[in-house]
Design a protein around this motif. Structure first.
Motif, PDB file in Angstrom:
ATOM      1  N   ALA A   1       0.834  -1.202   0.000  1.00  0.00           N
ATOM      2  CA  ALA A   1       0.000   0.000   0.000  1.00  0.00           C
ATOM      3  C   ALA A   1       0.874   1.258   0.000  1.00  0.00           C
ATOM      4  N   GLU A   2       1.925   1.258   0.809  1.00  0.00           N
ATOM      5  CA  GLU A   2       2.817   2.419   0.841  1.00  0.00           C
ATOM      6  C   GLU A   2       3.533   2.598  -0.488  1.00  0.00           C
ATOM      7  N   SER A   3       3.949   1.487  -1.090  1.00  0.00           N
ATOM      8  CA  SER A   3       4.652   1.572  -2.373  1.00  0.00           C
ATOM      9  C   SER A   3       3.775   2.222  -3.435  1.00  0.00           C
ATOM     10  N   ILE A   4       2.499   1.839  -3.481  1.00  0.00           N
ATOM     11  CA  ILE A   4       1.595   2.399  -4.489  1.00  0.00           C
ATOM     12  C   ILE A   4       1.253   3.846  -4.149  1.00  0.00           C
ATOM     13  N   ARG A   5       1.096   4.166  -2.870  1.00  0.00           N
ATOM     14  CA  ARG A   5       0.864   5.572  -2.497  1.00  0.00           C
ATOM     15  C   ARG A   5       2.059   6.434  -2.900  1.00  0.00           C
ATOM     16  N   ASP A   6       3.258   5.924  -2.662  1.00  0.00           N
ATOM     17  CA  ASP A   6       4.452   6.688  -3.039  1.00  0.00           C
ATOM     18  C   ASP A   6       4.477   6.986  -4.535  1.00  0.00           C
ATOM     19  N   ALA A   7       3.902   6.060  -5.330  1.00  0.00           N
ATOM     20  CA  ALA A   7       3.894   6.228  -6.788  1.00  0.00           C
ATOM     21  C   ALA A   7       2.720   7.076  -7.279  1.00  0.00           C
ATOM     22  N   THR A   8       1.835   7.474  -6.339  1.00  0.00           N
ATOM     23  CA  THR A   8       0.642   8.250  -6.721  1.00  0.00           C
ATOM     24  C   THR A   8       0.540   9.508  -5.858  1.00  0.00           C
ATOM     25  N   ALA A   9       1.652  10.210  -5.730  1.00  0.00           N
ATOM     26  CA  ALA A   9       1.720  11.501  -5.026  1.00  0.00           C
ATOM     27  C   ALA A   9       1.259  11.415  -3.582  1.00  0.00           C
ATOM     28  N   GLY A  10       1.373  10.228  -2.991  1.00  0.00           N
ATOM     29  CA  GLY A  10       1.006  10.053  -1.593  1.00  0.00           C
ATOM     30  C   GLY A  10      -0.469   9.885  -1.336  1.00  0.00           C
ATOM     31  N   ARG A  11      -1.300   9.989  -2.382  1.00  0.00           N
ATOM     32  CA  ARG A  11      -2.752   9.946  -2.194  1.00  0.00           C
ATOM     33  C   ARG A  11      -3.339   8.547  -2.324  1.00  0.00           C
ATOM     34  N   GLY A  12      -2.724   7.718  -3.135  1.00  0.00           N
ATOM     35  CA  GLY A  12      -3.352   6.471  -3.552  1.00  0.00           C
ATOM     36  C   GLY A  12      -3.942   6.632  -4.931  1.00  0.00           C
ATOM     37  N   PRO A  13      -4.235   5.537  -5.619  1.00  0.00           N
ATOM     38  CA  PRO A  13      -4.766   5.612  -6.985  1.00  0.00           C
ATOM     39  C   PRO A  13      -6.183   6.166  -7.026  1.00  0.00           C
ATOM     40  N   ASP A  14      -6.572   6.635  -8.217  1.00  0.00           N
ATOM     41  CA  ASP A  14      -7.923   7.178  -8.400  1.00  0.00           C
ATOM     42  C   ASP A  14      -8.999   6.127  -8.147  1.00  0.00           C
ATOM     43  N   ALA A  15      -8.682   4.878  -8.430  1.00  0.00           N
ATOM     44  CA  ALA A  15      -9.647   3.797  -8.241  1.00  0.00           C
ATOM     45  C   ALA A  15      -8.881   2.501  -8.004  1.00  0.00           C
ATOM     46  N   VAL A  16      -9.566   1.540  -7.429  1.00  0.00           N
ATOM     47  CA  VAL A  16      -9.024   0.205  -7.228  1.00  0.00           C
ATOM     48  C   VAL A  16     -10.066  -0.799  -7.707  1.00  0.00           C
ATOM     49  N   VAL A  17      -9.614  -1.772  -8.495  1.00  0.00           N
ATOM     50  CA  VAL A  17     -10.478  -2.902  -8.865  1.00  0.00           C
ATOM     51  C   VAL A  17     -10.064  -4.110  -8.039  1.00  0.00           C
ATOM     52  N   ASP A  18     -11.023  -4.652  -7.288  1.00  0.00           N
ATOM     53  CA  ASP A  18     -10.821  -5.901  -6.565  1.00  0.00           C
ATOM     54  C   ASP A  18     -11.227  -7.025  -7.503  1.00  0.00           C
ATOM     55  N   ALA A  19     -10.220  -7.705  -8.057  1.00  0.00           N
ATOM     56  CA  ALA A  19     -10.471  -8.835  -8.962  1.00  0.00           C
ATOM     57  C   ALA A  19     -10.162 -10.156  -8.267  1.00  0.00           C
ATOM     58  N   VAL A  20     -10.246 -10.164  -6.942  1.00  0.00           N
ATOM     59  CA  VAL A  20      -9.941 -11.361  -6.160  1.00  0.00           C
ATOM     60  C   VAL A  20     -11.222 -12.046  -5.711  1.00  0.00           C
ATOM     61  N   GLY A  21     -11.956 -11.388  -4.801  1.00  0.00           N
ATOM     62  CA  GLY A  21     -13.202 -11.973  -4.327  1.00  0.00           C
ATOM     63  C   GLY A  21     -13.048 -12.739  -3.030  1.00  0.00           C
ATOM     64  N   LEU A  22     -13.967 -13.666  -2.817  1.00  0.00           N
ATOM     65  CA  LEU A  22     -14.210 -14.240  -1.499  1.00  0.00           C
ATOM     66  C   LEU A  22     -13.123 -15.161  -0.980  1.00  0.00           C
ATOM     67  N   GLU A  23     -12.179 -15.577  -1.812  1.00  0.00           N
ATOM     68  CA  GLU A  23     -11.133 -16.481  -1.346  1.00  0.00           C
ATOM     69  C   GLU A  23      -9.769 -15.803  -1.353  1.00  0.00           C
TER      70      GLU A  23
END
Length: 391
Positions: free
Chosen positions: A233-255
């Motif tokens: 999470a920190e790595s991706i925030r660092d790559a997105t000006a500290g804010r986090g991405p505009d959106a996240v897709v959860d392509a995992v699900g229940l398992e």
């Protein structure tokens, strides 16, 4: 015909079963030329087994050639090559007219409280025989058999049955502007295609998965890939000006990975008598929520969480304080396949294969090898990302 049939938790077998036939004037029967194992099929292999019956034919990603049509079929003919959406919709009811074909009021399971019927996907969705078989009866064929060309390989079309529209919808729900950023959690088949669709729309993709082969595939198609570790999470925030991405897709699900206590509970429910298990799952079932909770934590304030992964819990705990405080939008739901096909068919047929549809399947095997491939796919062995079956 030969078909993959369910018998018990972690027990699927390819057996001889009766051929499907025309039962309604609106039916067609196709000879399946390619079928696929979907990540959501693995839920049937384990968690959702109480809703299956011995001998059920699995599979909801299939295409083939029309062998017979009912007297009421007008739009397709014997000899046509078709791909079959996994959602069975009428095409003209209130919901279908609004593009919500996964909520079709003609096939909706009102007695079960579920949406439109699906091929090969438990009694919750109609116990309709699926497409991991030599033949498939296509219901309401004029609305549910998409005619395609004869010149391109099956894999240019097969994924139109489910995973490509599911990925497209997941991306559209995410509402990322061109030049924006998107995190994709889970790089199974749907996650791979979400990443490619986003890159195709000039969106920078941060893709997360613990399996190295999956990360390498995503990187091959333009994503920046990350292992699933404590610092992701920190790595991706660092790559997105500290804010986090505009959106996240959860392509995992229940398992999802993590949640060992919930994983144990899911396994325990799977071995209980069906009547008890069904009651527990529909009244008190919980999912492994590590991926969804990571998505909510990771996305920037005012962003969107788009859920493509399948969830089935009835009492899942959600971090509503964080969701409210961050002003998040969440969009989720079964894919309205038919709505997206007019946009996707030209893209699937486009010269140069811009979404890399011919670079997704890692295993192409005869139908008789399907049982071992279910196990291999579930356990992520041998670099298995997508399995195409050839009946």
């Amino acid at each position: 015909m030969r078909a993959l049939t369910w018998h018990a938790t972690k027990d699927v077998r390819v057996l001889d079963v009766p051929d499907p036939r025309i039962l309604e004037p609106t039916d067609a029967v196709i000879r399946v030329t390619a079928a696929a194992i979907c990540g959501s099929d693995l839920h049937l292999y384990d968690v959702l087994s109480p809703f299956l019956h011995r001998g059920d034919i699995l599979g909801h990603e299939a295409m083939g050639v029309v062998e017979a049509v009912g007297s009421g079929v007008r739009r397709i003919a014997v000899g046509d090559r078709v791909v079959v959406p996994f959602v069975i919709a009428c095409g003209h009811c209130y919901m279908c007219a609004r593009g919500l074909t996964a909520q079709c009021e003609t096939t909706q399971g009102r007695d079960r409280g579920t949406g439109a019927e699906l091929y090969g996907y438990t009694e919750l969705y109609g116990s309709v025989p699926g497409g991991q078989a030599e033949l498939l009866r296509v219901r309401l064929a004029d609305a549910n058999a998409q005619v395609v060309g004869h010149d391109l390989p099956d894999e240019r079309y097969l994924y139109l049955s489910d995973i490509l529209p599911t990925a497209w919808q997941g991306f559209r729900f995410a509402n990322v502007p061109p030049g924006g950023s998107l995190a994709v959690l889970g790089l199974g088949p749907v996650g791979q295609l979400v990443a490619r669709v986003a890159s195709h729309h000039d969106v920078h993709v941060h893709a997360v998965d613990p399996v190295v082969e999956r990360r390498l595939m995503a990187e091959r198609h333009g994503a920046t890939a990350y292992d699933l570790d404590d610092d992701v999470a920190e790595s991706i925030r660092d790559a997105t000006a500290g804010r986090g991405p505009d959106a996240v897709v959860d392509a995992v699900g229940l398992e999802a990975h993590g949640n060992p206590g919930t994983a144990f509970a899911q396994s325990a429910v799977g071995i209980l008598p069906d009547g008890v298990a069904k009651q527990l799952m529909t009244k008190a079932g919980v999912d492994r929520l590590a991926a969804l909770h990571l998505a909510i934590d990771l996305v920037r304030r005012g962003g969107t969480v788009s859920v493509s992964g399948v969830y089935a819990g009835a009492v899942d705990p959600m971090p509503l304080l964080a969701m409210f405080d961050k002003q998040l939008t969440m969009r989720l739901g079964q894919c309205n396949v038919h709505q997206w096909l007019p946009e996707l068919l030209p893209l699937a047929e486009s010269p140069g294969d811009p979404l890399g549809l011919e670079d997704l399947a890692t295993h192409r095997v005869p139908l008789d090898q399907a049982p071992e491939m279910y196990e291999k796919f579930r356990d992520k062995q041998d670099g298995c990302i997508k399995v195409v079956l050839k009946p």
